[in-house]
Design a protein around this motif. Structure first.
Motif, PDB file in Angstrom:
ATOM      1  N   GLU A 131      41.054  86.832  -5.773  1.00  0.00           N
ATOM      2  CA  GLU A 131      41.161  86.757  -7.230  1.00  0.00           C
ATOM      3  C   GLU A 131      41.728  88.032  -7.834  1.00  0.00           C
ATOM      4  O   GLU A 131      42.169  88.039  -8.989  1.00  0.00           O
ATOM      5  N   ARG A 155      50.240  85.668  -6.012  1.00  0.00           N
ATOM      6  CA  ARG A 155      49.655  84.380  -5.650  1.00  0.00           C
ATOM      7  C   ARG A 155      50.716  83.283  -5.630  1.00  0.00           C
ATOM      8  O   ARG A 155      50.756  82.456  -4.706  1.00  0.00           O
ATOM      9  N   GLU A 166      44.205  77.585  -4.428  1.00  0.00           N
ATOM     10  CA  GLU A 166      42.939  77.540  -3.700  1.00  0.00           C
ATOM     11  C   GLU A 166      43.121  76.975  -2.290  1.00  0.00           C
ATOM     12  O   GLU A 166      42.470  77.428  -1.340  1.00  0.00           O
ATOM     13  N   GLN A 189      44.820  79.649  -0.213  1.00  0.00           N
ATOM     14  CA  GLN A 189      43.839  80.708   0.046  1.00  0.00           C
ATOM     15  C   GLN A 189      42.940  80.335   1.219  1.00  0.00           C
ATOM     16  O   GLN A 189      42.669  81.172   2.099  1.00  0.00           O
TER      17      GLN A 189
END
Length: 211
Positions: free
Chosen positions: A72, A79, A94, A97
């Motif tokens: 985060e 990202r 997500e 990740q």
């Protein structure tokens, strides 16, 4: 003491802005051959500011990504690049990740250069809005331009936006209505903008461990 990258950016700006200032002194209202001098000075001065801002924000991005302790903490530009490089089209961050698991930080550092190149390649308007958006994207920074100095009661970002507009008219439309009296305050403003931006970046990264 400011971080070395910030010191280097300041020194580079001082070198770059010297020529536009010297050029402006050549204007002579009695000599039509110098009619384009103020516009040329403005073009090169804004180039000096754009180059310096990019250098400062690159330093901020490198420091922030290097010091990230959680996924985060990564700036949005990083990202999005990881999703583009490692994920599938439209795949949520997500999911990527989870796929990276404990290797997210190594991947972020590995693709940092690509992420920054993608952002800076399409950034050619160093306005307050553009700087604030880029600072947020690449380094997760709050808006910087509200801290810029004013000029005769006008926000620095507004004065800079007008200067950028007039540069565009000179470069793209050959419309030149500038004199030294128009450009000199902009050069002084740029000095103040660089100082505030460099100080803000220095405060953002001073406490972060070196990459």
């Amino acid at each position: 003491m400011e971080p070395v990258p910030v010191q280097q950016a300041r020194a580079r700006y001082a070198e770059l802005i010297a020529a536009p200032r010297a050029l402006l002194e050549l204007e002579d209202p009695q000599d039509p051959r110098t009619a384009l001098v103020p516009a040329a000075s403005l073009v090169f001065a804004l180039g000096a500011w754009e180059s310096t801002c990019e250098e400062l924000l690159r330093a901020a991005a490198v420091a922030v990504v290097g010091a990230a302790r959680r996924p985060e903490d990564l700036p949005r530009a990083i990202r999005e690049t990881l999703v583009e490089v490692i994920g599938e089209p439209g795949e949520p961050w997500e999911h990527v990740q989870r796929r990276l698991a404990g290797g997210w930080h190594r991947a972020a550092i590995r693709h940092l250069g690509r992420a920054l190149e993608g952002r800076f390649r399409h950034w050619n308007t160093p306005s307050g809005e553009g700087v604030d958006r880029l600072a947020m994207q690449v380094a997760g920074m709050a808006p910087i331009s509200p801290r810029w100095p004013e000029v005769d009661g006008h926000p620095g970002a507004d004065v800079l936006a007008d200067a950028i507009r007039r540069r565009g008219e000179a470069v793209h439309l050959a419309r030149v209505t500038l004199g030294a009296a128009d450009v000199a305050p902009v050069l002084d403003l740029l000095d103040g903008i660089v100082d505030v931006t460099a100080t803000t970046v220095a405060r953002r990264i001073a406490h972060l461990p070196p990459v």
